[in-house]
Motif scaffolding. Structure first.
Motif, PDB file in Angstrom:
ATOM      1  N   ASN A 195       0.904  -1.124   0.103  1.00 58.66           N
ATOM      2  CA  ASN A 195       0.021  -0.183   0.086  1.00 58.66           C
ATOM      3  C   ASN A 195       0.970   1.259  -0.004  1.00 58.66           C
ATOM      4  OD1 ASN A 195      -2.254   1.561  -0.160  1.00 58.66           O
ATOM      5  ND2 ASN A 195      -2.734   1.036   2.244  1.00 58.66           N
ATOM      6  N   THR A 196       0.350   2.266  -0.703  1.00 60.92           N
ATOM      7  CA  THR A 196       0.941   3.749  -0.247  1.00 60.92           C
ATOM      8  C   THR A 196       0.096   4.383   0.723  1.00 60.92           C
ATOM      9  OG1 THR A 196       1.434   3.846  -2.701  1.00 60.92           O
ATOM     10  CG2 THR A 196       1.175   5.898  -1.432  1.00 60.92           C
ATOM     11  N   PHE A 245       5.451   4.136   1.716  1.00 62.71           N
ATOM     12  CA  PHE A 245       4.771   2.818   1.019  1.00 62.71           C
ATOM     13  C   PHE A 245       5.376   1.635   1.593  1.00 62.71           C
ATOM     14  CE2 PHE A 245       8.597   3.880  -1.466  1.00 62.71           C
ATOM     15  CZ  PHE A 245       9.245   2.542  -1.708  1.00 62.71           C
ATOM     16  N   PHE A 299       6.929  10.537   1.559  1.00 62.22           N
ATOM     17  CA  PHE A 299       6.160   9.548   0.702  1.00 62.22           C
ATOM     18  C   PHE A 299       6.295   8.370   1.507  1.00 62.22           C
ATOM     19  CE2 PHE A 299       6.328   6.428  -2.986  1.00 62.22           C
ATOM     20  CZ  PHE A 299       5.080   6.494  -3.245  1.00 62.22           C
ATOM     21  N   THR A 319       8.083  -1.081   5.235  1.00 63.39           N
ATOM     22  CA  THR A 319       7.776   0.375   5.052  1.00 63.39           C
ATOM     23  C   THR A 319       8.871   1.223   4.557  1.00 63.39           C
ATOM     24  OG1 THR A 319       6.168  -0.245   6.326  1.00 63.39           O
ATOM     25  CG2 THR A 319       6.433   2.222   5.873  1.00 63.39           C
TER      26      THR A 319
END
Length: 288
Positions: A130-131, A141, A139, A281
């Motif tokens: 997932n983002t 992800f 940012f 992550t």
């Protein structure tokens, strides 16, 4: 003169090869009437350690394959099981505790389950990864990674379907497996091993041992290279496994060995794949 049929000599399947137990021990497989069928290798702790070593070496190459290729390999395995479905049904019914009609139904569901998971190999990442929205100039992800070697104790109630239902979601994501086949009837697992030997699944990605759960539980639970466990065991063995696994911080999934729930559609799920994945992550600054 009547011909005497040749009795099969079953062997465990480790690293793409067929092995006898290093101890030379066997236990008899008998039908419901007490008639002898064959001798099954009684694998030991050393056999387990050897299988884990092989699985650890094979796991990296299996995980490195493209998701699409893993799907092709598993789909081909489903084709092979379908082609030998009657032989597998006979193997399930050989002990006469399950009639042939129910055995054929078990094989049919097992084929469908292999195909189901083969279809997830190139899709689970898009669903589980997932983002992530974050309140900052980053940012963020998450992506998935296989955890490594997983130990499996298969169901005694559904010797083929239990094996397939437990193992397939694990290898779908690139993990490798050391599985202990059903003790009450390991014959279908032995036959599956013969199919694996001629399949495209690399040797060592799936290893099938035969023996007794109570004898091998300690090695499976305490071995530091085994990173997860999927066990169809009773409450006594469950408690023992959880205590031993805690020392090496294993991921443990325990399921009741009822057999009936394996035939239900709820027995196959994307979340069965997720059970043995790590999530990594990444944080990346924006505008720097």
């Amino acid at each position: 003169m009547s011909r005497i049929s040749i009795t099969k000599t079953p062997k465990a399947y480790v690293g793409g090869k067929f092995i006898r137990s290093e101890s030379g021990r066997v236990f008899p497989l008998e039908n419901k009437a007490g008639q002898f069928i064959c001798n099954i290798p009684q694998c030991t702790r050393k056999d387990t350690r050897n299988a884990v070593e092989v699985a650890g070496k094979a796991g990296s190459s299996w995980a490195a394959r493209t998701a699409y290729n893993r799907g092709q390999v598993l789909y081909r395995l489903g084709e092979m099981i379908e082609a030998r479905s009657e032989e597998l049904a006979q193997a399930i019914a050989v002990t006469r505790t399950i009639d042939l009609r129910k055995a054929r139904a078990e094989v049919a569901v097992a084929v469908d389950r292999v195909i189901y998971y083969s279809g997830w190999t190139d899709k689970y990442e898009q669903v589980l990864g997932n983002t992530n929205p974050v309140a900052g100039s980053f940012f963020n992800f998450s992506v998935t990674e296989p955890i490594g070697v997983v130990g499996v104790f298969c169901s005694d109630k559904a010797p083929l379907l239990g094996l397939v239902s437990q193992v397939l979601p694990i290898i779908t994501s690139g993990n490798s497996v050391v599985a202990l086949a059903s003790t009450s009837n390991p014959y279908p697992a032995i036959l599956l091993g013969e199919m694996l030997a001629t399949s495209d699944l690399p040797g060592g990605a799936l290893n099938i041992l035969t023996g007794y759960k109570d004898e091998l539980l300690e090695t499976f639970s305490s071995h530091e290279q085994i990173r997860g466990l999927d066990l169809a065991v009773d409450q006594k063995l469950r408690k023992q496994a959880e205590i031993l696994a805690a020392e090496s911080v294993k991921r443990v999934k325990v399921r009741p060995d009822s057999g009936k729930d394996l035939f239900d559609e709820s027995a196959q799920s994307l979340y069965a794949v997720r059970n043995f994945l790590e999530f990594k992550t990444t944080w990346h600054p924006i505008g720097v």
